[in-house]
Design a protein around this motif. Structure first.
Motif, PDB file in Angstrom:
ATOM      1  N   LYS A  11      20.164  -8.611  32.245  1.00 48.21           N
ATOM      2  CA  LYS A  11      19.804  -9.046  30.798  1.00 48.21           C
ATOM      3  C   LYS A  11      20.127  -8.133  29.759  1.00 48.21           C
ATOM      4  O   LYS A  11      20.569  -8.333  28.749  1.00 48.21           O
ATOM      5  CB  LYS A  11      18.507  -9.679  30.698  1.00 48.21           C
ATOM      6  CG  LYS A  11      18.236 -10.200  29.466  1.00 48.21           C
ATOM      7  CD  LYS A  11      16.654 -10.907  29.526  1.00 48.21           C
ATOM      8  CE  LYS A  11      16.331 -11.523  28.038  1.00 48.21           C
ATOM      9  NZ  LYS A  11      14.908 -11.904  28.100  1.00 48.21           N
ATOM     10  N   ARG A  12      19.544  -6.965  29.861  1.00 53.87           N
ATOM     11  CA  ARG A  12      19.499  -5.589  28.941  1.00 53.87           C
ATOM     12  C   ARG A  12      20.898  -5.463  28.879  1.00 53.87           C
ATOM     13  O   ARG A  12      21.322  -4.817  27.759  1.00 53.87           O
ATOM     14  CB  ARG A  12      18.726  -4.591  29.371  1.00 53.87           C
ATOM     15  CG  ARG A  12      18.586  -3.353  28.729  1.00 53.87           C
ATOM     16  CD  ARG A  12      17.950  -3.785  27.292  1.00 53.87           C
ATOM     17  NE  ARG A  12      17.875  -2.601  26.461  1.00 53.87           N
ATOM     18  CZ  ARG A  12      19.172  -1.869  25.663  1.00 53.87           C
ATOM     19  NH1 ARG A  12      20.207  -2.768  25.920  1.00 53.87           N
ATOM     20  NH2 ARG A  12      18.989  -0.678  25.065  1.00 53.87           N
ATOM     21  N   TYR A  13      21.876  -5.278  29.991  1.00 56.39           N
ATOM     22  CA  TYR A  13      23.099  -4.719  29.768  1.00 56.39           C
ATOM     23  C   TYR A  13      24.188  -5.815  30.211  1.00 56.39           C
ATOM     24  O   TYR A  13      24.625  -5.906  31.174  1.00 56.39           O
ATOM     25  CB  TYR A  13      23.208  -3.479  30.649  1.00 56.39           C
ATOM     26  CG  TYR A  13      22.338  -2.376  30.251  1.00 56.39           C
ATOM     27  CD1 TYR A  13      22.409  -1.548  29.338  1.00 56.39           C
ATOM     28  CD2 TYR A  13      20.827  -2.302  30.805  1.00 56.39           C
ATOM     29  CE1 TYR A  13      21.437  -0.829  29.095  1.00 56.39           C
ATOM     30  CE2 TYR A  13      20.100  -1.406  30.543  1.00 56.39           C
ATOM     31  CZ  TYR A  13      20.358  -0.404  29.644  1.00 56.39           C
ATOM     32  OH  TYR A  13      19.391   0.256  29.333  1.00 56.39           O
ATOM     33  N   PRO A  14      24.352  -6.830  29.417  1.00 57.04           N
ATOM     34  CA  PRO A  14      25.311  -8.102  29.743  1.00 57.04           C
ATOM     35  C   PRO A  14      26.668  -7.578  30.087  1.00 57.04           C
ATOM     36  O   PRO A  14      27.357  -8.419  30.693  1.00 57.04           O
ATOM     37  CB  PRO A  14      25.145  -9.042  28.611  1.00 57.04           C
ATOM     38  CG  PRO A  14      24.799  -8.108  27.461  1.00 57.04           C
ATOM     39  CD  PRO A  14      23.792  -7.103  28.116  1.00 57.04           C
ATOM     40  N   ASP A  15      27.086  -6.417  29.558  1.00 53.50           N
ATOM     41  CA  ASP A  15      28.699  -6.103  29.824  1.00 53.50           C
ATOM     42  C   ASP A  15      28.866  -5.123  30.830  1.00 53.50           C
ATOM     43  O   ASP A  15      29.849  -4.871  31.495  1.00 53.50           O
ATOM     44  CB  ASP A  15      28.990  -5.256  28.496  1.00 53.50           C
ATOM     45  CG  ASP A  15      29.220  -6.011  27.375  1.00 53.50           C
ATOM     46  OD1 ASP A  15      29.547  -7.278  27.439  1.00 53.50           O
ATOM     47  OD2 ASP A  15      28.936  -5.532  26.255  1.00 53.50           O
ATOM     48  N   VAL A  16      27.391  -4.964  31.902  1.00 55.12           N
ATOM     49  CA  VAL A  16      27.660  -4.255  33.095  1.00 55.12           C
ATOM     50  C   VAL A  16      27.673  -5.252  34.187  1.00 55.12           C
ATOM     51  O   VAL A  16      27.091  -6.031  34.339  1.00 55.12           O
ATOM     52  CB  VAL A  16      26.194  -3.269  33.005  1.00 55.12           C
ATOM     53  CG1 VAL A  16      26.288  -2.836  34.292  1.00 55.12           C
ATOM     54  CG2 VAL A  16      26.320  -2.448  32.174  1.00 55.12           C
ATOM     55  N   ARG A  17      28.800  -4.920  34.976  1.00 53.44           N
ATOM     56  CA  ARG A  17      29.089  -5.711  36.093  1.00 53.44           C
ATOM     57  C   ARG A  17      28.056  -5.193  37.519  1.00 53.44           C
ATOM     58  O   ARG A  17      28.203  -4.151  37.711  1.00 53.44           O
ATOM     59  CB  ARG A  17      30.565  -5.856  36.517  1.00 53.44           C
ATOM     60  CG  ARG A  17      30.698  -6.691  37.829  1.00 53.44           C
ATOM     61  CD  ARG A  17      32.268  -6.712  38.185  1.00 53.44           C
ATOM     62  NE  ARG A  17      32.835  -5.567  38.240  1.00 53.44           N
ATOM     63  CZ  ARG A  17      32.888  -4.904  39.292  1.00 53.44           C
ATOM     64  NH1 ARG A  17      32.735  -5.623  40.454  1.00 53.44           N
ATOM     65  NH2 ARG A  17      33.582  -3.809  39.635  1.00 53.44           N
ATOM     66  N   ILE A  18      27.217  -6.088  37.875  1.00 52.40           N
ATOM     67  CA  ILE A  18      26.302  -5.898  39.095  1.00 52.40           C
ATOM     68  C   ILE A  18      26.748  -6.485  40.082  1.00 52.40           C
ATOM     69  O   ILE A  18      26.836  -7.650  40.217  1.00 52.40           O
ATOM     70  CB  ILE A  18      24.939  -5.899  38.552  1.00 52.40           C
ATOM     71  CG1 ILE A  18      24.653  -5.380  37.198  1.00 52.40           C
ATOM     72  CG2 ILE A  18      23.821  -5.555  39.750  1.00 52.40           C
ATOM     73  CD1 ILE A  18      23.047  -5.853  36.703  1.00 52.40           C
ATOM     74  N   THR A  19      26.776  -5.661  41.280  1.00 57.73           N
ATOM     75  CA  THR A  19      27.044  -6.300  42.728  1.00 57.73           C
ATOM     76  C   THR A  19      25.887  -5.764  43.494  1.00 57.73           C
ATOM     77  O   THR A  19      25.703  -4.687  43.817  1.00 57.73           O
ATOM     78  CB  THR A  19      28.287  -5.790  43.236  1.00 57.73           C
ATOM     79  OG1 THR A  19      29.398  -6.284  42.535  1.00 57.73           O
ATOM     80  CG2 THR A  19      28.574  -6.414  44.697  1.00 57.73           C
ATOM     81  N   VAL A  20      25.274  -6.762  44.143  1.00 57.70           N
ATOM     82  CA  VAL A  20      24.004  -6.662  45.010  1.00 57.70           C
ATOM     83  C   VAL A  20      24.499  -6.774  46.398  1.00 57.70           C
ATOM     84  O   VAL A  20      25.320  -7.615  46.898  1.00 57.70           O
ATOM     85  CB  VAL A  20      22.788  -7.654  44.837  1.00 57.70           C
ATOM     86  CG1 VAL A  20      21.887  -7.436  45.840  1.00 57.70           C
ATOM     87  CG2 VAL A  20      22.252  -7.606  43.494  1.00 57.70           C
ATOM     88  N   LEU A  21      24.427  -5.627  47.234  1.00 58.05           N
ATOM     89  CA  LEU A  21      24.770  -5.476  48.577  1.00 58.05           C
ATOM     90  C   LEU A  21      23.664  -5.614  49.477  1.00 58.05           C
ATOM     91  O   LEU A  21      22.649  -4.749  49.375  1.00 58.05           O
ATOM     92  CB  LEU A  21      25.219  -3.990  48.845  1.00 58.05           C
ATOM     93  CG  LEU A  21      25.881  -3.804  50.097  1.00 58.05           C
ATOM     94  CD1 LEU A  21      27.145  -4.659  50.640  1.00 58.05           C
ATOM     95  CD2 LEU A  21      26.263  -2.356  50.492  1.00 58.05           C
TER      96      LEU A  21
END
Length: 332
Positions: A11-21
């Motif tokens: 939410k705080r960094y909407p331009d960051v792509r996060i992948t949960v492994l």
């Protein structure tokens, strides 16, 4: 317990792509969490088993061109991957589990009974070190405000009627030091059915103890429903949890699952203790049922046998104490 923190970062960094492994079962928690959160399964017993498997996993991860790596687990497998990423000059940070504080907390003599940072704080610290500081207090539920859709569940669950309390009960855990005795649990359930004759009690869990006791309780107390007989997936269980008035749980996964749906939890603690940092998300410690014994906590995860052999930390809790906590939530 990582869910609220990953959500806050997304939410705080909407331009960051996060992948949960993670292991395949965890997909349910993340696949609809935020638009910029993806999930990647790691079959550690098959495709990625052993060193050769971890090397293959590392190659697959590097192909995705990540720029930052957050190790929120810090166990042997993740430490090996972390080493590979460090050698590859990635920006890598890992969780501080405060192991020295843990040892002091569970010592037999001269305990240092000091509340530890919560797991949520520890996870947030990792992202801050990576350059993504967050305020992680806003998360409420993995569902919208109205909860998941009950009409997607089997007919055996049905609609929730006005004046009909729904109470979830998850009475078992992985280790004996975290399990309230079944005979005392049965007493608490009977007291709840007498206190709320129009209530529905949903029994959660799928282990051997559940298979032993749940059929008996559902037969003798028609208000009880064995969830495992009707719901097939974890997401279905989460939807049901979102509509409960209260969940009764041990220090177990069900406590955390209910917490992620915004449901209040009455939690029962024996060998473990909330001060170790594993209380459910946004849960009030006043709703934790526990005895103030000098030997507690004797274990961080509840996997050590009772040195006195009687598990008085659990057997000494009266069913009435648990019932009154539940009543206070249903009838504030």
């Amino acid at each position: 317990m990582t869910v609220p923190i990953v959500w806050a970062v997304a939410k705080r960094y909407p331009d960051v792509r996060i992948t949960v492994l993670s292991r395949p079962f965890a997909r349910t928690f993340f696949e609809n969490l935020a638009p910029n959160v993806n999930f990647m399964e790691a079959d550690l017993k098959g495709e990625y088993k052993g060193i050769h498997g971890l090397n293959a996993l590392y190659r697959r991860l590097t192909a995705k061109q990540f720029t930052h790596v957050a190790d929120l687990h810090s166990v042997l497998r993740s430490e090996y991957l972390r080493m590979r990423f460090n050698l590859g000059r990635f920006k890598v940070k890992h969780i501080d589990k405060h192991r020295k504080m843990r040892r002091q907390l569970v010592k037999q003599n001269n305990k240092r009974r000091q509340p530890m940072p919560t797991s949520f704080d520890n996870y947030a610290e990792v992202f801050a070190k990576l350059g993504f500081p967050i305020d992680h207090s806003d998360f409420r539920s993995i569902f919208q405000e109205e909860g998941g859709y009950l009409n997607t569940l089997p007919d055996a669950i049905g609609e929730k009627h006005e004046g009909e309390p729904w109470i979830g009960i998850a009475p078992f855990a992985a280790h004996l030091g975290k399990v309230y005795p079944p005979e005392l649990t049965e007493q608490a359930i009977r007291q709840l059915t007498e206190r709320y004759p129009k209530s529905r009690l949903f029994l959660f869990g799928r282990g051997k103890q559940e298979e032993e006791f749940f059929p008996k309780w559902t037969k003798e107390m028609p208000q009880c429903t064995n969830v495992s007989w009707h719901l097939e997936t974890m997401r279905q269980e989460l939807i049901l949890m979102a509509h409960l008035d209260v969940m009764l749980s041990m220090d177990s996964a069900n406590m955390h699952m209910a917490s992620l749906t915004g449901t209040k939890v009455v939690s029962v603690w024996g060998a473990t203790h909330p001060m170790a940092g594993f209380m459910g998300w946004r849960q009030n410690e006043e709703n934790a049922v526990q005895l103030d014994l000098p030997c507690r906590p004797c274990s961080i995860f509840g996997n050590k046998p009772c040195r006195f052999g009687d598990y008085h930390c659990m057997t000494g809790i009266q069913p009435e104490t648990i019932v009154e906590k539940i009543v206070d939530i249903i009838n504030p």
